[in-house]
Design an enzyme around this catalytic site. Sequence first.
Site, PDB file in Angstrom:
ATOM      1  N   GLY A  13       6.624 -31.541 -46.660  1.00  0.00           N
ATOM      2  CA  GLY A  13       5.378 -30.802 -46.847  1.00  0.00           C
ATOM      3  C   GLY A  13       5.175 -29.689 -45.828  1.00  0.00           C
ATOM      4  N   GLY A  14       6.047 -29.594 -44.831  1.00  0.00           N
ATOM      5  CA  GLY A  14       5.895 -28.565 -43.788  1.00  0.00           C
ATOM      6  C   GLY A  14       6.179 -27.164 -44.324  1.00  0.00           C
ATOM      7  CB  SER A  84      10.895 -31.303 -35.420  1.00  0.00           C
ATOM      8  OG  SER A  84      11.199 -31.639 -34.096  1.00  0.00           O
ATOM      9  CE1 TYR A 160       8.944 -27.072 -31.738  1.00  0.00           C
ATOM     10  CE2 TYR A 160       9.259 -24.843 -30.885  1.00  0.00           C
ATOM     11  CZ  TYR A 160       9.396 -25.777 -31.906  1.00  0.00           C
ATOM     12  OH  TYR A 160       9.995 -25.407 -33.093  1.00  0.00           O
ATOM     13  CE  LYS A 164      13.379 -27.811 -33.294  1.00  0.00           C
ATOM     14  NZ  LYS A 164      13.333 -28.672 -34.521  1.00  0.00           N
ATOM     15  CG  LEU A 189       7.473 -15.776 -35.129  1.00  0.00           C
ATOM     16  CD1 LEU A 189       6.708 -17.003 -34.649  1.00  0.00           C
ATOM     17  CD2 LEU A 189       6.782 -14.493 -34.646  1.00  0.00           C
TER      18      LEU A 189
HETATM   19  P1  NAP Z   1       5.352 -27.583 -39.789  1.00  0.00           P
HETATM   20  O1  NAP Z   1       4.809 -26.967 -41.012  1.00  0.00           O
HETATM   21  O2  NAP Z   1       4.414 -28.062 -38.747  1.00  0.00           O
HETATM   22  O3  NAP Z   1       6.344 -28.753 -40.207  1.00  0.00           O
HETATM   23  C1  NAP Z   1       6.695 -29.804 -39.357  1.00  0.00           C
HETATM   24  C2  NAP Z   1       6.939 -31.019 -40.209  1.00  0.00           C
HETATM   25  O4  NAP Z   1       7.382 -32.111 -39.384  1.00  0.00           O
HETATM   26  C3  NAP Z   1       5.672 -31.515 -40.916  1.00  0.00           C
HETATM   27  O5  NAP Z   1       6.010 -31.789 -42.265  1.00  0.00           O
HETATM   28  C4  NAP Z   1       5.325 -32.788 -40.164  1.00  0.00           C
HETATM   29  O6  NAP Z   1       4.709 -33.763 -40.957  1.00  0.00           O
HETATM   30  C5  NAP Z   1       6.715 -33.266 -39.794  1.00  0.00           C
HETATM   31  N1  NAP Z   1       6.658 -34.269 -38.716  1.00  0.00           N
HETATM   32  C6  NAP Z   1       6.262 -34.117 -37.447  1.00  0.00           C
HETATM   33  N2  NAP Z   1       6.338 -35.287 -36.792  1.00  0.00           N
HETATM   34  C7  NAP Z   1       6.797 -36.204 -37.683  1.00  0.00           C
HETATM   35  C8  NAP Z   1       7.080 -37.591 -37.631  1.00  0.00           C
HETATM   36  N3  NAP Z   1       6.911 -38.320 -36.517  1.00  0.00           N
HETATM   37  N4  NAP Z   1       7.543 -38.212 -38.743  1.00  0.00           N
HETATM   38  C9  NAP Z   1       7.715 -37.521 -39.896  1.00  0.00           C
HETATM   39  N5  NAP Z   1       7.452 -36.199 -40.005  1.00  0.00           N
HETATM   40  C10 NAP Z   1       7.000 -35.556 -38.915  1.00  0.00           C
HETATM   41  O7  NAP Z   1       6.313 -26.549 -39.025  1.00  0.00           O
HETATM   42  P2  NAP Z   1       7.550 -25.677 -39.523  1.00  0.00           P
HETATM   43  O8  NAP Z   1       7.376 -24.350 -38.905  1.00  0.00           O
HETATM   44  O9  NAP Z   1       7.743 -25.802 -40.972  1.00  0.00           O
HETATM   45  O10 NAP Z   1       8.746 -26.411 -38.762  1.00  0.00           O
HETATM   46  C11 NAP Z   1       9.812 -27.043 -39.479  1.00  0.00           C
HETATM   47  C12 NAP Z   1      11.029 -27.078 -38.580  1.00  0.00           C
HETATM   48  O11 NAP Z   1      11.429 -25.749 -38.266  1.00  0.00           O
HETATM   49  C13 NAP Z   1      10.795 -27.781 -37.240  1.00  0.00           C
HETATM   50  O12 NAP Z   1      11.954 -28.528 -36.940  1.00  0.00           O
HETATM   51  C14 NAP Z   1      10.638 -26.616 -36.263  1.00  0.00           C
HETATM   52  O13 NAP Z   1      10.999 -26.986 -34.961  1.00  0.00           O
HETATM   53  C15 NAP Z   1      11.613 -25.622 -36.875  1.00  0.00           C
HETATM   54  N6  NAP Z   1      11.380 -24.225 -36.498  1.00  0.00           N
HETATM   55  C16 NAP Z   1      10.245 -23.589 -36.894  1.00  0.00           C
HETATM   56  C17 NAP Z   1      10.065 -22.244 -36.542  1.00  0.00           C
HETATM   57  C18 NAP Z   1       8.834 -21.475 -36.936  1.00  0.00           C
HETATM   58  O14 NAP Z   1       8.622 -20.366 -36.408  1.00  0.00           O
HETATM   59  N7  NAP Z   1       8.033 -21.968 -37.863  1.00  0.00           N
HETATM   60  C19 NAP Z   1      11.044 -21.574 -35.779  1.00  0.00           C
HETATM   61  C20 NAP Z   1      12.196 -22.278 -35.398  1.00  0.00           C
HETATM   62  C21 NAP Z   1      12.357 -23.588 -35.780  1.00  0.00           C
HETATM   63  P3  NAP Z   1       3.100 -33.930 -40.976  1.00  0.00           P
HETATM   64  O15 NAP Z   1       2.633 -32.859 -41.915  1.00  0.00           O
HETATM   65  O16 NAP Z   1       2.886 -35.299 -41.477  1.00  0.00           O
HETATM   66  O17 NAP Z   1       2.614 -33.711 -39.571  1.00  0.00           O
END
Ligand code: NAP
Length: 318
Positions: A13-14, A84, A160, A164, A189
């Site tokens: 769902g993220g 994460s 954070y 990672k 980003l």
């Molecule tokens: P996000 O929308 O906050 O997604 C994070 C997801 O992780 C959510 O679905 C959350 O579930 C889940 N999560 C967190 N803790 C958990 C747990 N203990 N058990 C099960 N699920 C858990 O953020 P996003 O930007 O899409 O990030 C997704 C990935 O991309 C992450 O690994 C992040 O580090 C990486 N990333 C993101 C960016 C960016 O700019 N967005 C850049 C580099 C890397 P809930 O909804 O239940 O909390």
Amino acid sequence: MAEKGRVCVTGAGGYVASWLVKLLPSRGYRVHGTVREPGDVKNAHLKKLDNALENLQLFKADLLDYSSIHTAIVGCDGVFHAASPVPSGTVLNPEVELIEPAVTGTLNVLKACSEAKVKRVVIVSSIVAVRMNPNWPKNQLLDETCWSDKEYCRETKNYYCLSKTIAESEAWEYAKRSGLDVVTICPTLVIGPMLQSTVNTSSQFILRLLKGGSESVENKVLNIVDVRDVAEALLLVYEKLEAEGRYICTAHKIKTKDLVDKLRSLYPNYNCPKNFTEVDEGAKLSSEKLQRLGLKFRPLEETLVDSVKSYQESGLLD
Ligand code: NAP
């Protein structure tokens, strides 16, 4: 379309994962998506995705609950590990809120992949596992051989980044020990339209540049990639047999003030910040390895226009 088998996406769902969950059925995959709360409104968008009824099965799973993760992964050929915690502000207990779910969570996913005889695991790592290192010379081009310095992340309270960095390095240790086929993507980003109804941390950043008129903003170098290109990158490294190791995923380098100028010229009616503080030049990064594999990035303007359209549709700019 040819059936390509079953894959699991953690944290379905993220923000990033939702685009992958949308992409996969259009390329012939059946998807097991893990979410913590299947009934929660923040996951409601998943059921409305094209072909969701036939091709998407949701599993209630927490990263720290091994058996829930294992149940979701059994029967899958591949796994995309995106879940994460991504904090949006200060974290009171980083060990519990960030490091444990990121690190133990990743190891739980990998262990379940080994048990279920998964063929390849693609992990969403981050550029923060690459570039947080005070010893890199300022003008050095950072590539996939560069690693963040864990001690430096801890000393500077960048928890954070620490979460990672440890999660990805432990994943590589696990892959070496077990022989599991692991590939990681390190995006910068990530911005672009949102499929989910709650605002994720990286989208908040762009919203602030559209609404934060009176704030003073650091004029740092931003490295940006579109969320839809990240989803394509994840699938590309999954499908290409020759993909191996880490892949930096970044498309556009721009200073914050230049980005704000672009937004202001596209949307003169929004209240973009006018005050900037100068900061040091940011890191030089290359996505050449990913581009050599065949990834093409969309233009920045398309990302910005589609992002703003999505914020408008969600009422976030009213
Ligand atoms: P996000 O929308 O906050 O997604 C994070 C997801 O992780 C959510 O679905 C959350 O579930 C889940 N999560 C967190 N803790 C958990 C747990 N203990 N058990 C099960 N699920 C858990 O953020 P996003 O930007 O899409 O990030 C997704 C990935 O991309 C992450 O690994 C992040 O580090 C990486 N990333 C993101 C960016 C960016 O700019 N967005 C850049 C580099 C890397 P809930 O909804 O239940 O909390």
